[in-house]
Design an enzyme around this catalytic site. Sequence first.
Site, PDB file in Angstrom:
ATOM      1  N   GLU A   1       0.846  -1.208   0.000  1.00 39.53           N
ATOM      2  CA  GLU A   1       0.000   0.000   0.000  1.00 39.53           C
ATOM      3  C   GLU A   1       0.875   1.249   0.000  1.00 39.53           C
ATOM      4  OE1 GLU A   1      -1.432   2.450   2.528  1.00 39.53           O
ATOM      5  OE2 GLU A   1      -1.067   1.491   4.468  1.00 39.53           O
TER       6      GLU A   1
ATOM      7  N   HIS B   1      -1.724   4.988   8.261  1.00 38.09           N
ATOM      8  CA  HIS B   1      -0.908   4.459   7.157  1.00 38.09           C
ATOM      9  C   HIS B   1       0.584   4.712   7.369  1.00 38.09           C
ATOM     10  CE1 HIS B   1      -4.403   3.526   4.640  1.00 38.09           C
ATOM     11  NE2 HIS B   1      -4.932   4.638   5.132  1.00 38.09           N
TER      12      HIS B   1
END
Lengths: 553, 553
Positions: free
Chosen positions: B193, B367
């Site tokens: 990601e 994240h």
Amino acid sequence: MKNTNKVKIIPLGGLHEIGKNLTVIEYREDIIIIDCGMTFPEDEMLGIDVVIPDVTYLENNKNRIRGLVLTHGHEDHIGAIPYVMRKLDLDIYGTGLTIGLLENKLKEHRLSRDKLHVVNAGDVVKLGKMEVEWISVNHSIPDSCALAIKTPLGYIYHSGDFKVDFTPISGEPINLTRIAEIGKKGVLAMIGESTNVLRPGYTMSESKVGETFNRLFQSLQDNRIIIATFASNVHRVQQIINSAEKYGRKVVLSGRSMVNVTETARRLGQFRVKKDTFVDIKDMDKYDDSELVLITTGSQGEPMSALTRIAYGEHRKIQLTPNDAVILSATPIPGNENAVTKVINRLLERGAKVIYETLSEIHVSGHACQEELKLILSLVKPKYFIPAHGEVRHLMEHAKIATQMGIPEENIFIMENGNCLEISQKEAKLVGDVPSGNILVDGLGVGDVGNIVLRDRRHLSEDGLIIVVITITKEGKVVSGPDIISRGFVYVRESEDLIEDAKNVVRKILKEDSRENLKDWNGLKSDIRDNLRSYIFKNTKRNPMILPIIMEV
Amino acid sequence: MKNTNKVKIIPLGGLHEIGKNLTVIEYREDIIIIDCGMTFPEDEMLGIDVVIPDVTYLENNKNRIRGLVLTHGHEDHIGAIPYVMRKLDLDIYGTGLTIGLLENKLKEHRLSRDKLHVVNAGDVVKLGKMEVEWISVNHSIPDSCALAIKTPLGYIYHSGDFKVDFTPISGEPINLTRIAEIGKKGVLAMIGESTNVLRPGYTMSESKVGETFNRLFQSLQDNRIIIATFASNVHRVQQIINSAEKYGRKVVLSGRSMVNVTETARRLGQFRVKKDTFVDIKDMDKYDDSELVLITTGSQGEPMSALTRIAYGEHRKIQLTPNDAVILSATPIPGNENAVTKVINRLLERGAKVIYETLSEIHVSGHACQEELKLILSLVKPKYFIPAHGEVRHLMEHAKIATQMGIPEENIFIMENGNCLEISQKEAKLVGDVPSGNILVDGLGVGDVGNIVLRDRRHLSEDGLIIVVITITKEGKVVSGPDIISRGFVYVRESEDLIEDAKNVVRKILKEDSRENLKDWNGLKSDIRDNLRSYIFKNTKRNPMILPIIMEV
């Protein structure tokens, strides 16, 4: 006897919002207008081109207006003038570039430029019983000024848009000396811009960007360089020219406003540029990539701008190659983030290098941060303070800073557009409101699009529309229809059953209603609308606009 | 003989975009689907509710699908399942909260929950010839996992959404040990990601936010505290509970998804909370301001959310007072900035204190930033690397980082949705595309709104529409009309002359056209459309949709 020795301050735009700045200053019979800007429509103002302030109050007091004085040439300070000029016959005063840009604008609108007056920083213009003095400040457009308006009760200081730049690109640093003098003479009230009030510290000098440009020009020696920035940021363009000349590149301009503003600034002698630095875009092919820098519009991802057309391969003269390095020398204005991001991604997909804010220091703001705002407050020392040019959160934070600087809370006014602040020798107080608000401009129409039209556009935009047409004789006999036409609702070809069933819903109503009812067209229409709406919603969970039309033959 | 010992990786969503993540992994006849997410419509997708990936390829290969495996329970990873399930009969595997949230979703859509399977981190599920192992990671929702998919050619490592949090709120830190083991065994390809890849350094630990909450609770002793955050951020809610219990406050939940998610997480034993900490909203009045903290939805300024309704005074149970302190514990997702800012300004206007990101440390991302991404790459040591979950700029930056970490450039693939990467023992290469794209969901319609419908909605939203109706006999005699009806164009009352003149434009065409022409309805319609369009544009600079309707009697 009523004491008429009073100053009034009435903002008609720029409070509880960013944009469409317009402030009215009154002393007895005299009115001075400071700035007359536009703003861009919010998302829900569908189809609207620009938004300008409601100037009903000024129209009702035409004869008292002594002049419109401008702080600088950005759209949110001069953009509404072409629309307002159609209603008000104004003498307009501003510095060289401000009036130069306004002239271009009035030319486009085919309006008279007879009553424009150029002033210089330091000039004083007497308007009725008040005197306006322009004081130079630093900002992201040259020739920016604050205004000191002398009234019999003391000065009104209007900060304009400003930052404190001790090493500006051309011209002088902000004239702190004169601001201090005005402060010493006595400032009754200060109107202070609040754009960057949420940022601590100081705004960096414009010259910092030049250092970054030099570094980039050095490391991108073999690439063609394309830089997007605001057309009006003449100093930024100057710095690109400086780097270009230093590293032996020619400068090509692209984008209508970039060409126009740069020409105007050149005509006014605002550029230091060698004779052969600028090259016309049509001669671009004569040079290697390494010999060129292109300056374009489109730093905000505007759909029709030069950079966007380059990114999408739609520019007639500039084709992107993997040897291009694109620099976005600007920060996205709130609301433009996604548009800018899309352009960046398109440029990357086409193989170009892209240098933008998240990755590099290639932009500085034109607005003062907290410490600069404090500096000005400490020099101006106003009795009353009105934070301006900002949303509520900005105004409140600016008020907090002013309190910290020693201005009593009761002397600080968080005003709204249309509020009227009356200041006498003794006190200041809000004394009611004048008309104010947003006037929407759509094409040639100024103010003819209002809430009902916008509500309909919103409705149409979400689920489209269904039109039901029926022809009925005077005697109430259906001779044609129901026909159903839809737009923006569903693919008709894939939804034939749905449309056929919708017709049956209407047929049923026509059958059930007696002949008398069929003459009550309003009743019939609302029956059709209600039944069709619930049928459609039940089957699609959508709510299109439904327009029944009955033709009589 | 053709070598069939190959793995295929086919992303159907999440590349060149943020959202609607879906990746297909194939080995010979077996297909595994990783995640099945939705995304929100872009600005130009007028009226669209959600966007899901095109799964035509999976429909065409139904019999080969062995299962859908989920990394975590966010909408961009599970949100498309209710729509895709109508076309594909899937066994679905995920951790406790992931499946718990999916159950709620399927219940709402009245779909079967029979084929949901709960797994734990560490579990291995055999699907055809592949084995899927869930590895716990840290993220902004509990029970998040990376996936290691064992194939005969080596592991495929899918990072899921993750960060590296050494001091997470509950559960374990990311299982670096297991990731290292998998790396040692040999990872053929990694899908990583890229959401935060543009940010240098490390993402802060979730526990940092708890420290800020404690400071705020201490300084806001007398205020009622209202905190808006993402409903799914269970650890954030846990930290609010911790501060509430520490400072003697009761917790009230507001907003449908906040109540639902919190109930689900509680049922799964994911909260540490005292018996009487939660108080129902209807019992709120029994407590003083200083004894309450409200947790609400609406941190993104969503129009119908609890916080927005509070800000606009439209919440049935919560009235804002100047004694309220509102904390926005979230960052605006790109595109939501203006909506969030409006809510903040409304709250301030109503006198509340507002604490939000620009001013305080009340949110951390879920994240991984650059250094964390490097850490994982260094442990996984993949042969091939596919940056995923990001726009082009993210994917390219992630590729750059992978290169710096020693992965040869030719082993890094910046893929697009629908691309098919085929990996054998010897090499990896792109071998063509499968169908992919955006399927638009509007109400009950999945995929029935396409470009033509959107183009019409766009057109209608910008300048509205004008309908011209005429009734003509079979012989070509006009017996009624032209009538003109407009919506979203101008106020009809103020534009009677314009509408009357428009009718005359149509009358002129009807008169000029011979009787024969009046039977050529398409020609007549396009005459009306063209003439009216140029008349309207000349007089208004607007371009409404023009719909001529001819009824035959």
